[in-house]
Motif scaffolding. Sequence first.
Motif, PDB file in Angstrom:
ATOM      1  N   LEU A 166       0.835  -1.198   0.000  1.00 27.68           N
ATOM      2  CA  LEU A 166       0.000   0.000   0.000  1.00 27.68           C
ATOM      3  C   LEU A 166       0.874   1.254   0.000  1.00 27.68           C
ATOM      4  CD1 LEU A 166      -2.955   0.946   0.063  1.00 27.68           C
ATOM      5  CD2 LEU A 166      -2.800   0.946   2.571  1.00 27.68           C
ATOM      6  N   CYS A 167       1.943   1.212   0.782  1.00 26.61           N
ATOM      7  CA  CYS A 167       2.879   2.347   0.826  1.00 26.61           C
ATOM      8  C   CYS A 167       3.585   2.544  -0.518  1.00 26.61           C
ATOM      9  CB  CYS A 167       3.920   2.135   1.927  1.00 26.61           C
ATOM     10  SG  CYS A 167       3.253   2.180   3.606  1.00 26.61           S
ATOM     11  N   GLU A 168       3.768   1.438  -1.259  1.00 27.07           N
ATOM     12  CA  GLU A 168       4.438   1.538  -2.554  1.00 27.07           C
ATOM     13  C   GLU A 168       3.679   2.473  -3.503  1.00 27.07           C
ATOM     14  OE1 GLU A 168       5.901  -1.276  -6.313  1.00 27.07           O
ATOM     15  OE2 GLU A 168       4.596  -2.091  -4.752  1.00 27.07           O
ATOM     16  N   ILE A 169       2.376   2.490  -3.408  1.00 28.54           N
ATOM     17  CA  ILE A 169       1.575   3.359  -4.277  1.00 28.54           C
ATOM     18  C   ILE A 169       1.957   4.819  -4.050  1.00 28.54           C
ATOM     19  CG2 ILE A 169      -0.766   4.120  -4.831  1.00 28.54           C
ATOM     20  CD1 ILE A 169      -1.727   1.318  -3.918  1.00 28.54           C
ATOM     21  N   MET A 170       2.163   5.184  -2.788  1.00 30.90           N
ATOM     22  CA  MET A 170       2.507   6.568  -2.468  1.00 30.90           C
ATOM     23  C   MET A 170       3.923   6.914  -2.904  1.00 30.90           C
ATOM     24  SD  MET A 170       0.620   6.999   1.248  1.00 30.90           S
ATOM     25  CE  MET A 170       1.129   5.405   1.901  1.00 30.90           C
ATOM     26  N   LEU A 171       4.876   6.010  -2.667  1.00 30.76           N
ATOM     27  CA  LEU A 171       6.265   6.335  -3.006  1.00 30.76           C
ATOM     28  C   LEU A 171       6.469   6.379  -4.519  1.00 30.76           C
ATOM     29  CD1 LEU A 171       8.447   3.842  -3.925  1.00 30.76           C
ATOM     30  CD2 LEU A 171       7.732   2.997  -1.694  1.00 30.76           C
ATOM     31  N   MET A 172       5.765   5.523  -5.255  1.00 35.64           N
ATOM     32  CA  MET A 172       5.892   5.566  -6.707  1.00 35.64           C
ATOM     33  C   MET A 172       5.225   6.819  -7.295  1.00 35.64           C
ATOM     34  SD  MET A 172       7.844   3.363  -7.896  1.00 35.64           S
ATOM     35  CE  MET A 172       8.712   1.877  -7.364  1.00 35.64           C
ATOM     36  N   THR A 173       4.259   7.383  -6.567  1.00 39.28           N
ATOM     37  CA  THR A 173       3.686   8.666  -6.985  1.00 39.28           C
ATOM     38  C   THR A 173       4.756   9.750  -6.935  1.00 39.28           C
ATOM     39  OG1 THR A 173       1.487   8.031  -6.172  1.00 39.28           O
ATOM     40  CG2 THR A 173       1.901  10.382  -6.507  1.00 39.28           C
ATOM     41  N   LEU A 174       5.588   9.727  -5.885  1.00 36.83           N
ATOM     42  CA  LEU A 174       6.700  10.679  -5.794  1.00 36.83           C
ATOM     43  C   LEU A 174       7.701  10.463  -6.924  1.00 36.83           C
ATOM     44  CD1 LEU A 174       7.457  10.637  -1.940  1.00 36.83           C
ATOM     45  CD2 LEU A 174       6.233  12.383  -3.239  1.00 36.83           C
ATOM     46  N   GLY A 175       8.023   9.192  -7.182  1.00 43.17           N
ATOM     47  CA  GLY A 175       8.965   8.888  -8.252  1.00 43.17           C
ATOM     48  C   GLY A 175       8.442   9.341  -9.607  1.00 43.17           C
ATOM     49  N   ALA A 176       7.162   9.117  -9.857  1.00 40.40           N
ATOM     50  CA  ALA A 176       6.569   9.531 -11.127  1.00 40.40           C
ATOM     51  C   ALA A 176       6.601  11.058 -11.271  1.00 40.40           C
ATOM     52  CB  ALA A 176       5.130   9.027 -11.214  1.00 40.40           C
ATOM     53  N   ALA A 177       6.373  11.761 -10.157  1.00 42.24           N
ATOM     54  CA  ALA A 177       6.433  13.226 -10.191  1.00 42.24           C
ATOM     55  C   ALA A 177       7.843  13.699 -10.546  1.00 42.24           C
ATOM     56  CB  ALA A 177       5.996  13.797  -8.839  1.00 42.24           C
ATOM     57  N   GLY A 178       8.870  13.052  -9.975  1.00 47.47           N
ATOM     58  CA  GLY A 178      10.247  13.409 -10.293  1.00 47.47           C
ATOM     59  C   GLY A 178      10.578  13.153 -11.756  1.00 47.47           C
ATOM     60  N   LEU A 179      10.140  12.007 -12.268  1.00 44.76           N
ATOM     61  CA  LEU A 179      10.367  11.707 -13.683  1.00 44.76           C
ATOM     62  C   LEU A 179       9.670  12.734 -14.584  1.00 44.76           C
ATOM     63  CD1 LEU A 179       9.942   7.803 -13.730  1.00 44.76           C
ATOM     64  CD2 LEU A 179      12.061   9.080 -14.169  1.00 44.76           C
ATOM     65  N   PHE A 180       8.455  13.127 -14.207  1.00 47.69           N
ATOM     66  CA  PHE A 180       7.712  14.099 -15.003  1.00 47.69           C
ATOM     67  C   PHE A 180       8.456  15.441 -15.060  1.00 47.69           C
ATOM     68  CE2 PHE A 180       4.691  17.632 -15.209  1.00 47.69           C
ATOM     69  CZ  PHE A 180       4.068  17.361 -16.421  1.00 47.69           C
TER      70      PHE A 180
END
Length: 439
Positions: free
Chosen positions: A88-102
């Motif tokens: 469940l926490c992975e969903i939140m951390l990958m949101t941060l990663g996706a924002a950085g990639l964007f």
Amino acid sequence: MTTLRLLRRRRFLPLFCTQLLNAFNDNLYKTAMVLFVVYAVYNDPEAETQFSAIASALFIAPFIFASAISGQLADMRDKAKIIRTVKLCEIMLMTLGAAGLFLAWQGILIHTFAIPLMLFALFLAGVQSTFLGPIKYSILPQHLRKQEVLAGTGLIEAGTYLAILCGTILAGWIPVEVAMVLILITALVGYRVSRGIPPAPAMGTIEPIDWNIFRSSAALVQFVLKDRVIYLATIAISVFWTVGAILFIQFPPLAKNVIYASKEVATLFIVMFSIGIAIGSVIINHLLKGEVSARYAPLSVIAMGFFILLFYIFVRQWPVGFEGDLLTIPEFLAFPLAWVLLGNLLLIAMAGGSFVVPLYAFLTTRVARDRASRTIAATNMISSVFMVGGALLAILMTVIGIGIEEQLLAGVVLCLLTSWAAKKLYAEEHLPSMHLDQE
């Protein structure tokens, strides 16, 4: 065949798929980030190698300070519930990663915000893997029969590297804007799959969690030192992953600056390594026929060192003087030597997979079930110290001017040192366990 039958069992399949998706997503994100920065941001071999090493160290670092806590939680709480919480926490951390990639893709605050944000998300991914790491092996004796543990360990290892393979391939081929969406979708699917893992409650006396990371970490290491077989297996595993860390750090800058090849070729290097690990994991299970033994470990790690040496020799033969665009995969494969390099990487990894799988099986079969997670956590912590050391060694070798090709030789030396531990392990593997009296 026991190995294939396990894939049809609910007591194994959801765990296998959850681990597969976790490894896939971690490597999709990490590889997409590293390749984007190496090929689209930096244009300096030293900066590229250092960034690759920093990224590896950040992912590994949580295993050092959080393994003691993760091992205790896994032994004292329901492992299936921990997996679902972490996913469940992975969903939140990958949101941060996706924002950085964007942000990096759009060229917004690349150095001041986008890259730090991506590295922070990678660090959090390392924290996630720290809490999943002890469980993926220690839960096996709880859900599988004793004669199935080696097969289950081999499947987990092979599946992990096939997932690394798929994540790495996609990261090298799809645009970064597609990667940022895919990591979010994979996180959501991973959480859904994790809900199918059967309960795995604590097996022994429920002890209070020691949240002091220094005291609990020292206790973990002390526990490992009590059993010589576990100690030797841990040291051998740790040096193996150090060699792996050095190789993975070198692949992107090696492909770009020595082979003069595109990021897709760098991806292909990692792909061949991942395929080899998976093949080696299956082969050793077949050779040992379910027996947990280090019989083939000394030969496997010596073979790994020999093939790394050959890889170095062949890399040195690669032609120089390329001008213009970096080589695409078809252009790279047009060179006969390219096939030799790829085959050599495959052999390195096959030897490595054959070496490491039985060692993990030792860790879960020589201790009482209520201590298995902490044993794996201790190994992860010690391995991570070694791997961070490998990343720092790569940075140091780069700073003092050792070429990328010559840095490969560090892996040869480490393999030779590991063969000593593997030989000792095989000689002493039948000694009585110091921990089974806890059952």
